[in-house]
Design an enzyme around this catalytic site. Structure first.
Site, PDB file in Angstrom:
ATOM      1  N   ASN A 309       0.815  -1.211   0.000  1.00  0.00           N
ATOM      2  CA  ASN A 309       0.000   0.000   0.000  1.00  0.00           C
ATOM      3  C   ASN A 309       0.851   1.264   0.000  1.00  0.00           C
ATOM      4  O   ASN A 309       0.331   2.365   0.188  1.00  0.00           O
ATOM      5  CB  ASN A 309      -0.937   0.004   1.210  1.00  0.00           C
ATOM      6  CG  ASN A 309      -2.001  -1.072   1.118  1.00  0.00           C
ATOM      7  OD1 ASN A 309      -2.508  -1.355   0.037  1.00  0.00           O
ATOM      8  ND2 ASN A 309      -2.330  -1.682   2.246  1.00  0.00           N
ATOM      9  N   HIS A 311       3.023   2.426   2.104  1.00  0.00           N
ATOM     10  CA  HIS A 311       3.378   3.114   3.344  1.00  0.00           C
ATOM     11  C   HIS A 311       4.172   2.142   4.207  1.00  0.00           C
ATOM     12  O   HIS A 311       4.177   0.930   3.978  1.00  0.00           O
ATOM     13  CB  HIS A 311       2.151   3.691   4.072  1.00  0.00           C
ATOM     14  CG  HIS A 311       1.201   2.663   4.603  1.00  0.00           C
ATOM     15  ND1 HIS A 311      -0.029   2.978   5.095  1.00  0.00           N
ATOM     16  CD2 HIS A 311       1.289   1.329   4.714  1.00  0.00           C
ATOM     17  CE1 HIS A 311      -0.654   1.889   5.492  1.00  0.00           C
ATOM     18  NE2 HIS A 311       0.132   0.891   5.271  1.00  0.00           N
ATOM     19  N   CYS A 346       3.681   7.065   7.370  1.00  0.00           N
ATOM     20  CA  CYS A 346       5.044   7.478   7.020  1.00  0.00           C
ATOM     21  C   CYS A 346       5.346   7.006   5.606  1.00  0.00           C
ATOM     22  O   CYS A 346       5.110   5.838   5.264  1.00  0.00           O
ATOM     23  CB  CYS A 346       6.037   6.890   8.010  1.00  0.00           C
ATOM     24  SG  CYS A 346       7.757   7.199   7.625  1.00  0.00           S
TER      25      CYS A 346
END
Length: 412
Positions: A309, A311, A346
């Site tokens: 995904n 991240h 993040c």
């Protein structure tokens, strides 16, 4: 047979009376060049060579033979030897088969196997408890342990994540996304964790086999709770308990989303009406600043830290949080409980700071043992919070401490 063939090439063999009548052997390799058979008075085989009488030179017979043309080749008599089939191909096949069988026989392992040495006893797992609980076994590998020969907290968290994904897959709800159902994929929705609580009663050792059970429940109107129980397969002892809360996020806009009714229809039948295995810690996680005891700066994700995904995997956050934990704490204590609140994702271009503050203890007295509590913060370098956390630590057992003392000191 070989001896017979050799002797027959030098000693004439008496054929049957009608062996040469109406028989044609063609240009077989058994024919003799330039030789004609004919019957003598005694019924024997007399041979007349198409060559001159051999002269005697120094008691050695020298034969000077003219090569005959194809028209001068005659038919050889039919004997026992030249009627035999060519066994060379069959013999070669038998020899090859024998050598292959001998190799397989020598490779067999006839040593008795212990029950814990069964070949590949770990599969993708199975659904139990009337289709509501997913169960999977894991063996603690050598590359999953630390200096004290026990599994790391990251190893345990990876097992939890793996069983969660395999649960969705085994239930037939896995779409094209990373743990997303088909309806979630249609709407560009993904799961993101907002809170995680873990309690570790005992860490498994290298070679242990653990059994992980996981199930899901509703959490409020737009959330889902997932619980885990980790047991020792030999004793049934509970090693780890974990509970987490998940919400949906649009992977295009990166904003949180409500659970659509289509998705609720897919997952609702798998919800278990039960209390969380870890009692919710409702204490507020305080924010740390630059006054924290320990700060580690300049942390950045690598490409391998990203999931599908795009991240950072939530397990990676735990490793970053512990980057700022003091070394004396890691050597004398082990993590026994953890509460994490995920506030922001993040990306791969982020640069992070890890902050740790020890509550109610002096760093210099950590070696004396006792219970230790730490506060943590993982933030972007611009101050935006990513994860707040609280960890609890207990003194390592004397056995584990003795293992650590066997590690040679670094030479100076």
């Amino acid at each position: 047979m070989v001896a017979t063939a050799v002797s027959a090439s030098f000693i004439p063999v008496v054929p049957s009376p009608d062996s040469g009548k109406g028989k044609h052997l063609g240009d077989s390799s058994a024919n003799l060049r330039g030789l004609k058979p004919r019957h003598g008075l005694c019924g024997g085989l007399q041979v007349k060579a198409n060559a001159q009488a051999p002269p005697k030179v120094n008691t050695t017979v020298k034969v000077e033979e003219d090569l005959p043309s194809s028209s001068s080749l005659s038919h050889a008599p039919r004997t026992f030897i030249n009627q035999l089939p060519d066994w060379s191909m069959l013999l070669a096949a038998i020899t090859t088969a024998f050598l292959a069988a001998e190799k397989q026989w020598m490779m067999l392992d006839w040593k008795p196997r212990r029950p814990d040495m069964l070949v590949d006893p770990f599969g993708i797992g199975k659904i139990v408890e009337d289709g509501l609980v997913f169960r999977q076994n894991f063996s603690i590998r050598s590359y999953e342990i630390g200096a004290d020969k026990t599994a790391s907290i990251e190893t345990l968290m990876n097992h939890l994540q793996e069983t969660a994904l395999n649960h969705v897959k085994t239930a037939g709800l896995l779409g094209d996304g990373f743990g997303s159902t088909p309806e979630m994929c249609k709407k560009n929705l993904i799961w993101v964790v907002t809170k995680m609580q873990v309690v570790v009663d005992r860490y498994p050792k290298w070679g242990d086999v653990v059994q992980v059970d996981t199930w899901v429940s509703a959490s409020g109107k737009n959330g889902m709770r997932r619980d885990w129980l980790v047991r020792d397969t030999q004793t049934g002892e509970i090693l780890t308990r974990a509970s987490s809360v998940w919400v949906m996020m649009n992977k295009v806009t990166r904003r949180l989303s409500k659970i659509p009714e289509e998705v609720r229809g897919e997952i609702g039948t798998y919800f278990v009406d039960s209390a969380p295995v870890v009692e919710e810690d409702k204490r507020k996680l305080s924010k740390l600043d630059d006054s924290a005891n320990f700060i580690r700066t300049g942390l950045s994700p690598r490409w391998n830290d990203l999931d599908v995904n795009q991240h950072v995997n939530n397990v990676k956050y735990i490793g970053w949080i512990l980057e700022s934990a003091p070394q004396p704490l890691l050597e004398s204590h082990e993590l026994c409980a953890m509460t994490l609140e995920y506030r922001r994702e993040c990306g791969r271009n982020s640069v992070l700071d890890s902050l740790t503050d020890i509550s109610g203890a002096d760093v210099g007295s950590l070696a004396d043992g006792g219970f230790v509590e730490c506060k943590h913060l993982l933030r972007h370098e611009d101050g935006a919070e990513i994860v707040r956390g609280r960890t609890e630590w207990r003194t390592k057992s004397a056995k584990n401490l003795s293992v650590l003392n066997q590690v040679p000191a670094e030479s100076t």
